[in-house]
Design a protein around this motif. Structure first.
Motif, short mmCIF file in Angstrom:
data_model
loop_
_atom_site.label_atom_id
_atom_site.label_comp_id
_atom_site.label_asym_id
_atom_site.label_seq_id
_atom_site.Cartn_x
_atom_site.Cartn_y
_atom_site.Cartn_z
N ASP A 78 21.68 18.64 -13.84
CA ASP A 78 22.97 19.27 -13.56
C ASP A 78 24.10 18.31 -13.91
N GLY A 79 25.07 18.82 -14.64
CA GLY A 79 26.24 18.03 -14.97
C GLY A 79 26.09 17.10 -16.16
N GLN A 80 24.90 17.02 -16.72
CA GLN A 80 24.68 16.15 -17.88
C GLN A 80 24.77 16.98 -19.15
N GLY A 81 25.51 16.49 -20.11
CA GLY A 81 25.63 17.19 -21.38
C GLY A 81 24.30 17.15 -22.13
N GLY A 86 18.09 11.88 -23.45
CA GLY A 86 17.25 10.96 -24.21
C GLY A 86 16.07 11.71 -24.81
N ARG A 87 15.72 11.34 -26.04
CA ARG A 87 14.60 12.00 -26.72
C ARG A 87 14.09 11.09 -27.82
N VAL A 88 12.83 11.37 -28.19
CA VAL A 88 12.24 10.63 -29.30
C VAL A 88 11.33 11.58 -30.07
N THR A 89 11.45 11.54 -31.38
CA THR A 89 10.54 12.26 -32.26
C THR A 89 9.59 11.23 -32.84
#
Length: 166
Positions: A78-81, A86-89
């Protein structure tokens, strides 16, 4: 004691804390296919271990073409754009392990340590373990914080410099 960069820590934390990835495979005609898979990291090196049914489309695809891509990402909060997530491919090559193959038991133990509820599935004849040798990655640790990593950098980041505290 060596210093761990903010991006290295973010990558290691993300991959260790999440339990599922989106798995991208290629159908024999080249059509991309994405599915969800639970995964575990081996204690040595950057290999990921999957446990798949031979009846699944993604298993058939990996047998035909072992090139895979896995997306691991931070869940929405909630509240985070969404662009800050964070992500990794991860890009790699899948290899099916024979049950009597050296290392298969280690994969089974690591997988069941993380997913004890899968014990029954590990005994079904159509399921097998797949080791994914990671070759490169693209990490996004939030808006404006991105980088590419090769296999050596991944191994260093995921090679358990220090265990995460639970």
């Amino acid at each position: 004691m060596s210093h761990e960069s903010r991006l290295d820590l973010a990558l290691r934390t993300l991959v260790q804390q999440q339990r599922v990835a989106a798995l991208g495979t290629l159908a024999p005609d080249g059509t991309p296919f994405v599915s969800m898979v639970p995964y575990v990291l081996l204690s040595q090196g950057p290999d990921m271990v999957l446990h798949v049914s031979g009846l699944a489309a993604h298993a058939r695809h990996m047998q035909t073409d072992p090139r895979v891509s896995l997306l691991v990402m931070q869940p929405e909060a909630d509240g985070q754009g969404v662009h800050d997530l964070g992500r990794v491919t991860l890009l790699g090559k899948a290899r099916f392990l024979a049950t009597d193959e050296l290392g298969c038991q280690e994969c089974r133990e690591a997988y069941l340590n993380r997913f004890p509820e899968a014990e029954m599935m590990t005994q079904l004849a159509d399921f097998c373990f797949v080791a994914v040798r990671l070759r490169e990655a693209r990490q996004v640790a939030g808006f404006g914080a991105a980088r590419s990593l090769d296999a050596e950098q991944l191994s260093r980041c995921l090679g358990r410099n220090a265990p995460l505290s639970e």
